[in-house]
Design an enzyme around this catalytic site. Structure first.
Site, PDB file in Angstrom:
ATOM      1  N   GLU A   1      38.600 -15.950  66.322  1.00 15.66           N
ATOM      2  CA  GLU A   1      38.220 -17.280  66.485  1.00 15.66           C
ATOM      3  C   GLU A   1      38.186 -18.064  65.071  1.00 15.66           C
ATOM      4  OE1 GLU A   1      35.106 -20.911  68.194  1.00 15.66           O
ATOM      5  OE2 GLU A   1      34.669 -18.543  68.190  1.00 15.66           O
TER       6      GLU A   1
ATOM      7  N   LEU B   1      29.783 -18.846  63.878  1.00 17.11           N
ATOM      8  CA  LEU B   1      30.588 -19.247  62.785  1.00 17.11           C
ATOM      9  C   LEU B   1      30.228 -19.501  61.502  1.00 17.11           C
ATOM     10  CD1 LEU B   1      31.704 -21.600  65.508  1.00 17.11           C
ATOM     11  CD2 LEU B   1      33.642 -20.182  64.334  1.00 17.11           C
TER      12      LEU B   1
ATOM     13  N   LYS C   1      31.463 -20.885  57.081  1.00 22.67           N
ATOM     14  CA  LYS C   1      32.603 -21.329  56.644  1.00 22.67           C
ATOM     15  C   LYS C   1      33.476 -20.443  55.814  1.00 22.67           C
ATOM     16  CE  LYS C   1      33.460 -24.737  53.090  1.00 22.67           C
ATOM     17  NZ  LYS C   1      32.780 -25.361  51.656  1.00 22.67           N
TER      18      LYS C   1
ATOM     19  N   ASP D   1      21.300 -20.849  51.018  1.00 23.10           N
ATOM     20  CA  ASP D   1      21.230 -22.187  50.826  1.00 23.10           C
ATOM     21  C   ASP D   1      20.215 -22.633  49.825  1.00 23.10           C
ATOM     22  OD1 ASP D   1      21.427 -25.184  50.937  1.00 23.10           O
ATOM     23  OD2 ASP D   1      22.404 -24.826  52.813  1.00 23.10           O
TER      24      ASP D   1
ATOM     25  N   ASP E   1      19.012 -17.384  55.872  1.00 24.26           N
ATOM     26  CA  ASP E   1      19.097 -18.110  57.250  1.00 24.26           C
ATOM     27  C   ASP E   1      19.200 -16.811  58.123  1.00 24.26           C
ATOM     28  OD1 ASP E   1      19.817 -19.238  59.535  1.00 24.26           O
ATOM     29  OD2 ASP E   1      20.908 -20.903  58.842  1.00 24.26           O
TER      30      ASP E   1
ATOM     31  N   ASP F   1      23.926 -16.006  54.617  1.00 19.71           N
ATOM     32  CA  ASP F   1      24.178 -17.521  54.032  1.00 19.71           C
ATOM     33  C   ASP F   1      22.726 -17.798  53.347  1.00 19.71           C
ATOM     34  OD1 ASP F   1      24.721 -20.247  53.758  1.00 19.71           O
ATOM     35  OD2 ASP F   1      24.429 -20.826  55.881  1.00 19.71           O
TER      36      ASP F   1
ATOM     37  N   CYS G   1      18.626 -24.305  38.628  1.00 23.41           N
ATOM     38  CA  CYS G   1      18.010 -23.732  39.794  1.00 23.41           C
ATOM     39  C   CYS G   1      19.258 -22.803  40.242  1.00 23.41           C
ATOM     40  CB  CYS G   1      17.696 -24.605  40.844  1.00 23.41           C
ATOM     41  SG  CYS G   1      18.970 -26.056  41.193  1.00 23.41           S
TER      42      CYS G   1
ATOM     43  N   VAL H   1      25.581 -19.845  48.605  1.00 24.96           N
ATOM     44  CA  VAL H   1      26.576 -18.621  48.710  1.00 24.96           C
ATOM     45  C   VAL H   1      26.587 -18.023  50.068  1.00 24.96           C
ATOM     46  CG1 VAL H   1      26.542 -18.127  46.336  1.00 24.96           C
ATOM     47  CG2 VAL H   1      24.721 -16.953  47.612  1.00 24.96           C
TER      48      VAL H   1
END
Length: 412
Positions: free
Chosen positions: A47, A303, A305, A114, A293, A112, A134, A168
């Site tokens: 997908e 899904l 990115k 963030d 996460d 993931d 940071c 990342v």
């Protein structure tokens, strides 16, 4: 700090068609997601989802061949591309499949990270903004997780990718990782998670004694960066408010010696204060340990990115990160779509005639050759090279496994 260049969104309609026509590395991309033709329908049952202009979101896209993927992306011109699972049937036909039989079977194990999840421990930026101070948190996160995934779990094929703005992603591409169940993914994610509790939780890291070897490994990474990052650059002892935040992490019985806290050696000499090492470790981990996460990692059908997608807010390309140059990776040096399209349009006298000859030979072949030559003229080249090396390592590994199997069969 990195806010969003205001022109990025505005120029996407003009630049994206050029990007998908001449710069996007389709052959490597197809090679990655085909995994050496691991099974007949592997690529076509994958997908993809596209976010189009005006935030139109289209799920369950799937493609039979590289050529079909190229044509559709050039036609639809997605502002953002997400990659999902490999399903039991072609995602584009999911409505025609008998209810309950359309199921996510495989996907890379993904992570993931963030920067917004670190807002309670960074003083330089907040929300979507980042700066070089940071960004060290992302370097620490990659070092800790990469070691653990390779050494503790035995995975080999990890693709680390800059998201294009403030974080990342990691794609663990080993065959074994792609086949993991939801329960196994959850177990890996939980093993790697140390920061517990929401905003209302003050102490988010509580260590048991003895400290687990994985945590000791993680601490050795954090210690390399902590003094420069937390004490100097974040200046976590530089104001009453930030000192109070650190003191809130200490048990009451040692609050009687907060003066020690203001001395750098408290943070750098772990053996001098061995009795308080566990407390010190908890503080260092709370300020620097990766914040995952976990829901992204747990689900097979989640899904994420895609590499080489454009971040619509910044215009930056989501590029693979070379771990050999991790300490010098600078998110602000990652090319934007505007830059690479501009580099592409710079005239080169030797090309016009060459293209005419090649177009007559074989249009598709010539187009492929031209695209390879095109991205090599831009700042995208070095990142595609990192991707190429990753794909080569996977191909070598597959070849080795096949040789091993054939040797075993000979023995029998």
């Amino acid at each position: 700090t990195a806010g969003a260049p205001s022109s990025a969104w505005a120029c996407l309609p003009d630049l994206l068609p050029l990007y998908y026509r001449r710069l996007f590395p389709f052959s490597q991309y197809y090679r990655w997601l085909s995994y050496g033709g691991v099974s007949k329908n592997y690529f076509q049952n994958r997908e993809f989802s596209f976010t189009l202009k005006d935030d139109i979101y289209v799920r369950y896209q799937s493609f039979t061949t590289q050529n079909e993927l190229e044509k559709e992306m050039q036609k639809m011109v997605p502002y953002k591309i997400d990659i999902g699972a490999v399903y039991s049937h072609r995602p584009s036909q999911h409505n025609a499949v008998k209810s309950g039989t359309f199921q996510a079977l495989e996907k890379e194990l993904v992570f993931d990270i963030d920067m917004t999840d670190y807002d309670d421990v960074r003083r330089c930026c907040s929300a979507a903004d980042i700066c070089s101070k940071c960004w060290t948190l992302m370097t620490i996160a990659i070092r800790i997780l990469d070691r653990a995934l390779r050494e503790d779990f035995g995975f080999h094929h990890l693709l680390w990718v800059y998201s294009g703005r403030r974080g990342v992603h990691c794609w663990v591409c080993d065959d074994a990782a792609r086949k993991l169940s939801v329960a196994a993914r959850s177990a890996v994610a939980e093993y790697l998670s140390l920061i517990k509790g929401g905003e209302e939780t003050v102490r988010k890291v509580v260590l048991s004694d003895p400290i687990h070897p994985f945590i000791n490994h993680s601490l050795s990474v954090v210690e390399r960066y902590f003094c420069q990052y937390a004490i100097v650059e974040q200046d976590i002892l530089g104001s009453k408010e930030s000192v109070d935040k650190v003191l809130a992490l200490l048990p009451e019985d040692i609050l009687s010696f907060p003066v020690v806290l203001s001395q750098y050696q408290y943070f750098t000499s772990r053996y001098q204060y061995q009795s308080n090492f566990t407390i010190l470790s908890e503080i260092m981990l709370q300020y620097c340990y990766p914040r995952l996460d976990v829901n992204v990692s747990k689900g097979v059908n989640h899904l994420l990115k895609s590499p080489f997608s454009i971040h619509p807010k910044t215009g930056r390309i989501s590029v693979p990160i070379d771990l050999k140059e991790l300490n010098t990776f600078d998110p602000f040096e990652v090319p934007t779509i505007s830059l690479i399209c501009e580099e592409l349009e710079r005239p080169r006298a030797d090309e016009a005639e060459d293209d005419d000859v090649k177009d007559k030979e074989n249009e598709q072949e010539a187009g492929e050759r031209r695209r390879i030559r095109d991205y090599k003229r831009t700042s995208l080249a070095k990142y595609v090279k990192v991707f190429d090396r990753f794909l080569e390592a996977m191909a070598r590994s597959r070849k080795g496994e096949m040789l091993q199997k054939s040797d075993l069969q000979k023995d029998f």
